[in-house]
Scaffold this motif. Structure first.
Motif, PDB file in Angstrom:
ATOM      1  N   CYS A  20       0.849  -1.183   0.000  1.00  0.00           N
ATOM      2  CA  CYS A  20       0.000   0.000   0.000  1.00  0.00           C
ATOM      3  C   CYS A  20       0.886   1.233   0.000  1.00  0.00           C
ATOM      4  O   CYS A  20       2.112   1.147   0.154  1.00  0.00           O
ATOM      5  CB  CYS A  20      -0.942   0.012   1.201  1.00  0.00           C
ATOM      6  SG  CYS A  20      -0.104   0.245   2.791  1.00  0.00           S
ATOM      7  N   ARG A  21       0.278   2.360  -0.158  1.00  0.00           N
ATOM      8  CA  ARG A  21       0.967   3.649  -0.052  1.00  0.00           C
ATOM      9  C   ARG A  21       1.430   3.847   1.396  1.00  0.00           C
ATOM     10  O   ARG A  21       0.700   3.497   2.334  1.00  0.00           O
ATOM     11  CB  ARG A  21      -0.015   4.745  -0.461  1.00  0.00           C
ATOM     12  CG  ARG A  21       0.531   6.153  -0.526  1.00  0.00           C
ATOM     13  CD  ARG A  21      -0.616   7.100  -0.843  1.00  0.00           C
ATOM     14  NE  ARG A  21      -0.179   8.486  -0.926  1.00  0.00           N
ATOM     15  CZ  ARG A  21       0.124   9.100  -2.072  1.00  0.00           C
ATOM     16  NH1 ARG A  21      -0.010   8.440  -3.215  1.00  0.00           N
ATOM     17  NH2 ARG A  21       0.514  10.364  -2.088  1.00  0.00           N
ATOM     18  N   PRO A  22       2.653   4.364   1.628  1.00  0.00           N
ATOM     19  CA  PRO A  22       3.131   4.511   3.013  1.00  0.00           C
ATOM     20  C   PRO A  22       2.263   5.441   3.852  1.00  0.00           C
ATOM     21  O   PRO A  22       2.194   5.270   5.078  1.00  0.00           O
ATOM     22  CB  PRO A  22       4.557   5.058   2.848  1.00  0.00           C
ATOM     23  CG  PRO A  22       4.644   5.546   1.441  1.00  0.00           C
ATOM     24  CD  PRO A  22       3.684   4.726   0.647  1.00  0.00           C
ATOM     25  N   GLU A  23       1.584   6.390   3.218  1.00  0.00           N
ATOM     26  CA  GLU A  23       0.673   7.253   3.963  1.00  0.00           C
ATOM     27  C   GLU A  23      -0.617   6.527   4.349  1.00  0.00           C
ATOM     28  O   GLU A  23      -1.344   6.972   5.246  1.00  0.00           O
ATOM     29  CB  GLU A  23       0.330   8.506   3.161  1.00  0.00           C
ATOM     30  CG  GLU A  23       1.492   9.455   2.921  1.00  0.00           C
ATOM     31  CD  GLU A  23       2.382   9.055   1.751  1.00  0.00           C
ATOM     32  OE1 GLU A  23       3.365   9.766   1.487  1.00  0.00           O
ATOM     33  OE2 GLU A  23       2.072   8.022   1.102  1.00  0.00           O
ATOM     34  N   TYR A  24      -0.902   5.427   3.666  1.00  0.00           N
ATOM     35  CA  TYR A  24      -2.114   4.660   3.959  1.00  0.00           C
ATOM     36  C   TYR A  24      -1.942   3.836   5.236  1.00  0.00           C
ATOM     37  O   TYR A  24      -2.840   3.754   6.076  1.00  0.00           O
ATOM     38  CB  TYR A  24      -2.430   3.750   2.769  1.00  0.00           C
ATOM     39  CG  TYR A  24      -3.710   2.965   2.895  1.00  0.00           C
ATOM     40  CD1 TYR A  24      -4.910   3.474   2.393  1.00  0.00           C
ATOM     41  CD2 TYR A  24      -3.727   1.714   3.500  1.00  0.00           C
ATOM     42  CE1 TYR A  24      -6.093   2.758   2.513  1.00  0.00           C
ATOM     43  CE2 TYR A  24      -4.898   0.992   3.625  1.00  0.00           C
ATOM     44  CZ  TYR A  24      -6.083   1.516   3.128  1.00  0.00           C
ATOM     45  OH  TYR A  24      -7.245   0.800   3.248  1.00  0.00           O
ATOM     46  N   ALA A  33       1.528   2.195   7.889  1.00  0.00           N
ATOM     47  CA  ALA A  33       2.969   2.086   8.109  1.00  0.00           C
ATOM     48  C   ALA A  33       3.444   0.667   7.834  1.00  0.00           C
ATOM     49  O   ALA A  33       2.673  -0.295   7.934  1.00  0.00           O
ATOM     50  CB  ALA A  33       3.298   2.485   9.548  1.00  0.00           C
ATOM     51  N   ASP A  62      -1.786   5.013  -5.308  1.00  0.00           N
ATOM     52  CA  ASP A  62      -2.676   6.172  -5.186  1.00  0.00           C
ATOM     53  C   ASP A  62      -3.480   6.156  -3.892  1.00  0.00           C
ATOM     54  O   ASP A  62      -4.297   7.054  -3.658  1.00  0.00           O
ATOM     55  CB  ASP A  62      -3.632   6.231  -6.380  1.00  0.00           C
ATOM     56  CG  ASP A  62      -2.954   6.721  -7.650  1.00  0.00           C
ATOM     57  OD1 ASP A  62      -1.912   7.389  -7.524  1.00  0.00           O
ATOM     58  OD2 ASP A  62      -3.463   6.434  -8.748  1.00  0.00           O
ATOM     59  N   GLY A  63      -3.284   5.124  -3.064  1.00  0.00           N
ATOM     60  CA  GLY A  63      -3.927   5.098  -1.771  1.00  0.00           C
ATOM     61  C   GLY A  63      -5.325   4.522  -1.740  1.00  0.00           C
ATOM     62  O   GLY A  63      -6.077   4.748  -0.784  1.00  0.00           O
ATOM     63  N   THR A  91       7.334   4.284  -2.789  1.00  0.00           N
ATOM     64  CA  THR A  91       5.940   4.680  -3.005  1.00  0.00           C
ATOM     65  C   THR A  91       4.976   3.544  -2.660  1.00  0.00           C
ATOM     66  O   THR A  91       3.774   3.769  -2.555  1.00  0.00           O
ATOM     67  CB  THR A  91       5.706   5.137  -4.450  1.00  0.00           C
ATOM     68  OG1 THR A  91       6.127   4.099  -5.361  1.00  0.00           O
ATOM     69  CG2 THR A  91       6.496   6.400  -4.752  1.00  0.00           C
TER      70      THR A  91
END
Length: 303
Positions: free
Chosen positions: A166-170, A172, A228-229, A248
């Motif tokens: 997944c996206r790292p912002e989604y 950890a 893209d999350g 990413t």
């Protein structure tokens, strides 16, 4: 049988250029003449081939299929014509590969092959359609599957590792247990050989019957969706090597199971191995795989 060769040639030019006016300029005729020839071909075939999109044109589904069927033959005629006229002969290497491998793995590396072989021109055909080597002028294919095609030379490209990303912002890295995964939207490439139900079974976990999913028919779309999350994707380290390297995409699951397969295979008739251009390409592929393996982003498994 009558063949509208002029109309076919004009359609080929317009489809390749994506523009009526550009095709007209190339052919030294008026845009109206190009449109008339395409309309004539559509009448002959009994189906629509092109539609206007803004200032350009786009192929219909029938148009895309027709273009893919005639493009190689017209290119061969063009090459033969140039050769007869005494122009520099060009050696064309035609490679077919899946859309995801073409865009995610081959294309970022292709420059090195072109620079090492300046006398070769490469045609990269990104499609999931299996090559019929008895009818199509494809030199070598990188085919998705399990490597079982009797009568053809078959060599596995590389071992791939499959794990959730997944996206790292989604989420950890290593922030989820297996039981947390079904709470998220699961991104799935419907043609992948490793699917979420199998991943859950390897984890000895029974997910709920109802889960949120989003399905794609191409792995590169699933990879981009995860970046893209949108949710969690279950994908191959071979296909998402760049996203893993650049950070990413990350693996949010602690201790995911080790799942590895070879899903991409170098395939061609055995007699194609006598072609120097085919051997050059296969040797280059092997070298690029070795470099990729040596530079492998650390995998999210614990020993």
């Amino acid at each position: 049988m009558y063949l509208p060769l002029r109309a076919i040639s004009v359609f080929h030019a317009a489809a390749r250029a994506g523009s009526i006016s550009s095709a007209a300029e190339e052919l030294n005729v008026t845009p109206s003449a190009v449109s008339q020839q395409i309309q004539s071909l559509e009448t002959h075939l009994g189906t629509s081939l092109m539609v206007k999109v803004g200032r350009g044109v786009a192929l219909t589904e029938a148009g895309e299929r027709y273009f893919s069927m005639i493009a190689e033959e017209i290119d061969r005629i063009s090459e033969a014509t140039q050769s007869i006229r005494g122009l520099r002969p060009v050696t064309l290497l035609t490679v077919r590969a899946t859309p995801t491998l073409s865009s995610k793995w081959l294309l970022p590396r292709l420059r090195s092959f072109l620079e090492a072989n300046p006398d070769l021109e490469v045609r990269l055909n990104g499609t999931n359609e299996v090559t019929d080597f008895t009818r199509e002028t494809v030199d070598v294919e990188i085919r998705h599957g399990r490597g079982q095609w009797p009568g053809l030379y078959t060599e596995g490209l590389a071992e791939e590792w499959f794990f959730p990303v997944c996206r790292p912002e989604y989420a950890a890295p290593a922030s989820m247990d297996v039981a947390d995964v079904p709470q998220h939207r699961l991104i799935q490439s419907v043609k992948s050989q490793v699917q979420w139900p199998y991943w859950f079974s390897v984890n000895k976990f029974t997910p709920p019957n109802q889960m949120r999913r989003v399905l794609f028919d191409r792995s590169h779309m699933a990879i981009d969706a995860a970046a893209d999350g949108i949710g969690l994707a279950l994908e191959s380290s071979l296909m998402m090597w760049r996203e893993l390297r650049e950070g990413t995409l990350i693996c949010p699951v602690r201790k995911p199971p080790r799942i590895s397969q070879t899903t991409q295979w170098i395939v061609c008739p055995v007699d194609h191995l006598r072609k120097n251009k085919v051997n050059l390409f296969i040797e280059w592929l092997r070298a690029e795989v070795a470099v990729w393996q040596a530079q492998h982003t650390p995998l999210p498994f614990t020993d």
